[in-house]
Design a protein around this motif. Structure first.
Motif, mmCIF file in Angstrom:
data_model
loop_
_atom_site.group_PDB
_atom_site.id
_atom_site.type_symbol
_atom_site.label_atom_id
_atom_site.label_comp_id
_atom_site.label_asym_id
_atom_site.label_seq_id
_atom_site.Cartn_x
_atom_site.Cartn_y
_atom_site.Cartn_z
ATOM 1 N N PRO A 112 0.903 -0.835 0.139
ATOM 2 C CA PRO A 112 -0.225 0.102 -0.059
ATOM 3 C C PRO A 112 0.957 1.534 0.164
ATOM 4 O O PRO A 112 1.976 1.445 0.471
ATOM 5 C CB PRO A 112 -1.139 -0.122 1.378
ATOM 6 C CG PRO A 112 -0.790 -1.301 1.491
ATOM 7 C CD PRO A 112 0.606 -2.049 1.652
ATOM 8 N N LEU A 113 0.091 2.471 -0.877
ATOM 9 C CA LEU A 113 1.219 3.077 -0.642
ATOM 10 C C LEU A 113 1.152 4.452 0.240
ATOM 11 O O LEU A 113 1.725 5.500 0.912
ATOM 12 C CB LEU A 113 0.797 3.840 -2.307
ATOM 13 C CG LEU A 113 -0.146 4.581 -2.631
ATOM 14 C CD1 LEU A 113 -0.671 6.553 -2.169
ATOM 15 C CD2 LEU A 113 0.352 4.941 -4.053
ATOM 16 N N LEU A 118 1.479 11.492 0.749
ATOM 17 C CA LEU A 118 1.822 12.285 -0.020
ATOM 18 C C LEU A 118 0.797 13.333 -0.097
ATOM 19 O O LEU A 118 -0.309 13.859 -0.027
ATOM 20 C CB LEU A 118 1.245 11.733 -1.754
ATOM 21 C CG LEU A 118 1.645 9.725 -1.856
ATOM 22 C CD1 LEU A 118 1.078 9.567 -3.158
ATOM 23 C CD2 LEU A 118 3.432 9.843 -2.007
ATOM 24 N N SER A 119 1.360 14.720 0.475
ATOM 25 C CA SER A 119 0.756 15.535 0.713
ATOM 26 C C SER A 119 0.878 16.171 -1.325
ATOM 27 O O SER A 119 -0.098 17.175 -1.106
ATOM 28 C CB SER A 119 2.014 17.181 1.073
ATOM 29 O OG SER A 119 3.033 16.985 0.107
ATOM 30 N N TYR A 139 -2.564 1.537 -3.533
ATOM 31 C CA TYR A 139 -1.119 0.953 -4.847
ATOM 32 C C TYR A 139 -0.703 2.053 -5.603
ATOM 33 O O TYR A 139 0.297 1.866 -5.931
ATOM 34 C CB TYR A 139 -1.722 -0.302 -5.352
ATOM 35 C CG TYR A 139 -2.065 -1.421 -3.877
ATOM 36 C CD1 TYR A 139 -1.135 -1.589 -3.369
ATOM 37 C CD2 TYR A 139 -3.351 -1.557 -3.939
ATOM 38 C CE1 TYR A 139 -1.218 -2.792 -2.296
ATOM 39 C CE2 TYR A 139 -4.127 -3.184 -2.879
ATOM 40 C CZ TYR A 139 -2.721 -3.278 -1.734
ATOM 41 O OH TYR A 139 -2.937 -4.576 -0.868
ATOM 42 N N SER A 140 -1.896 2.299 -6.114
ATOM 43 C CA SER A 140 -1.471 3.325 -7.389
ATOM 44 C C SER A 140 -1.403 4.653 -7.680
ATOM 45 O O SER A 140 -2.165 5.379 -6.585
ATOM 46 C CB SER A 140 -1.415 2.520 -8.461
ATOM 47 O OG SER A 140 -2.764 3.086 -8.681
ATOM 48 N N ILE A 141 -0.483 5.927 -8.222
ATOM 49 C CA ILE A 141 -1.321 6.961 -8.631
ATOM 50 C C ILE A 141 -0.328 7.078 -9.676
ATOM 51 O O ILE A 141 0.233 6.184 -10.834
ATOM 52 C CB ILE A 141 -0.488 7.847 -7.761
ATOM 53 C CG1 ILE A 141 1.820 6.944 -8.398
ATOM 54 C CG2 ILE A 141 -0.843 8.289 -6.772
ATOM 55 C CD1 ILE A 141 2.335 9.293 -7.869
ATOM 56 N N LEU A 275 2.722 4.498 -11.504
ATOM 57 C CA LEU A 275 3.380 4.694 -10.439
ATOM 58 C C LEU A 275 3.031 3.788 -9.424
ATOM 59 O O LEU A 275 1.952 3.719 -8.402
ATOM 60 C CB LEU A 275 4.517 5.653 -9.757
ATOM 61 C CG LEU A 275 4.585 6.886 -11.244
ATOM 62 C CD1 LEU A 275 5.671 7.765 -10.201
ATOM 63 C CD2 LEU A 275 6.283 5.594 -11.827
ATOM 64 N N VAL A 276 3.252 3.307 -8.332
ATOM 65 C CA VAL A 276 3.662 1.265 -7.621
ATOM 66 C C VAL A 276 4.342 1.183 -6.390
ATOM 67 O O VAL A 276 5.946 1.233 -7.273
ATOM 68 C CB VAL A 276 2.993 0.170 -8.345
ATOM 69 C CG1 VAL A 276 1.480 0.331 -8.716
ATOM 70 C CG2 VAL A 276 3.790 -0.396 -9.065
ATOM 71 N N ILE A 277 4.922 0.955 -5.271
ATOM 72 C CA ILE A 277 5.804 0.228 -4.687
ATOM 73 C C ILE A 277 5.821 -0.688 -4.399
ATOM 74 O O ILE A 277 4.981 -0.684 -4.379
ATOM 75 C CB ILE A 277 5.221 1.310 -2.969
ATOM 76 C CG1 ILE A 277 5.704 3.210 -3.565
ATOM 77 C CG2 ILE A 277 6.428 0.956 -2.479
ATOM 78 C CD1 ILE A 277 5.618 3.364 -1.931
#
Ligand code: SPD
Length: 367
Positions: A112-113, A118-119, A139-141, A275-277
């Motif tokens: 999970p991101l 994420l401001s 999970y993603s942006i 983008l995912v971590i």
């Protein structure tokens, strides 16, 4: 969402010049980072589509944070997932398309991101928040997006009509390359046949398979290749036509005004890359920092102004190159989406459909 999708289509017939690239910060293909590299808190490893970031913004991130960014690249979601599943590679971030995010979640490749950290998440266009492929953006942006088209080099050949027929029809004299991307290739054949790019009916998929078998047997079929490689083949004149992600072609059109791309009249695919971590990320905090950086309006706009891909960031829109938004020729009716002429590639329902697609692809690649 509508405005952002239309922006993707701003890219369809463009010819624009920009400062071109220094690929020094990009990896060469699919080099595997040495497993001995441990998290030193100072290295961020990103696995992403090729030619998909402005090296300057990477350098700025390195300088501002006193870190090193290593970027390795791939040319298809399938190749990316296979490499991650194969183990040995330890990346922090990956760049999957919308339709494989849940596949990666199920394969336990993602973590999970924590978007509340994420401001700049709030900068996103509402249509890109809480997407159907990742509810709650767990999970993603969204990163960038684009449609796929057919491209040519008018110094050598000008297509008589804007149709997939040039590839899939009777003609056998044109030299052409297809993307090394199963959903794009099968999607194009389905579109030519009048079906959805997300078709699941066995008879529709059989028709696409038969058409593609004939297509790759043509004398003019040159190869399956990545977007930048197809652009280079067009520049070199080794093919007359190439299936290509529109942004990849426009990067070349910026340097050579004989390169053109069109959306075939039968329609085409579009997808959003994210983008995912990664679950195995050695440095998730730095990965999150990079995500937040990319969500800054200036950084997000700089990426689109460099890559010529669509931009999902509301506050970046005023900073986009006018070419990306102001040309009337790039303002197709919203009906293109409503009518299904341009269709998002979606994840296939689990069970038989993904297997049918896999079989078609394996069959084609083994010919
Ligand atoms: N060079 C950047 C390529 C981006 C491709 N987008 C993915 C499309 C997936 N079918």
């Amino acid at each position: 969402m509508k405005r952002a999708l239309l922006l993707a289509l701003l890219l369809l017939t463009a010819c624009h010049r920009v400062e071109k690239k220094d690929t020094a910060t990009e990896g060469n293909g699919t080099t595997t980072p040495k497993p001995t590299l441990k998290d030193d808190g100072k290295t961020l490893r990103i696995f992403m589509w090729s030619d998909y970031i402005d090296p300057e913004i990477v350098k700025d991130f390195e300088t501002a944070n006193g870190v090193n960014v290593v970027i390795d690249t791939y040319e298809s979601n399938e190749a990316m997932i296979a490499k991650l599943q194969g183990g040995g590679a330890s990346y922090d971030l990956a760049n999957p398309s919308n339709y494989v995010v849940q596949t990666m979640v199920r394969a336990k490749l993602l973590q999970p991101l924590q978007k509340e950290q994420l401001s700049n998440f709030r900068n996103l266009l509402p249509g890109f928040v809480n997407p159907n492929f990742d509810r709650g953006n767990e999970y993603s942006i969204p990163y960038q997006f684009a449609a796929t088209g057919l491209a040519y080099n008018s110094a050598r050949f000008t297509p008589p009509r804007a149709s997939w027929e040039l590839i899939f029809g009777q003609q056998d004299t044109l030299r052409f390359a297809l993307l090394d991307d199963p959903r794009e290739v099968i999607g194009a054949a389905l579109k030519y046949l009048g079906y959805s790019v997300n078709a699941t009916k066995p008879e529709e998929l059989r028709a696409a398979r038969d058409l593609l078998r004939k297509t790759v047997r043509k004398r003019g079929f040159e190869s399956f290749a990545g977007g930048p490689e197809i652009r280079n083949k067009l520049l070199a004149g080794s093919i007359d036509l190439g299936q290509i992600y529109v942004g990849d072609l426009l990067q070349g059109a910026a340097e050579n005004d004989k390169l053109h791309v069109f959306i075939p009249r039968e329609g085409t695919t579009i997808s959003t890359d994210t983008l995912v971590i990664l679950r195995g990320s050695p440095n998730p905090a730095l990965a999150r920092k990079f995500m937040d950086y990319v969500l800054q309006p200036g950084v997000s706009a700089a990426i689109s102004n460099y890559t010529y891909y669509g931009n999902p960031n509301a506050r970046a829109q005023p900073l986009l190159d006018p070419f990306l938004k102001d040309q009337p020729a790039f303002n197709p009716p919203a009906g293109e989406f409503a009518s299904g002429r341009i269709e998002f590639i979606n994840e296939l329902p689990r069970g038989n459909p993904p297997r049918l697609y896999d079989r078609i692809w394996t069959d084609l690649k083994s010919r």
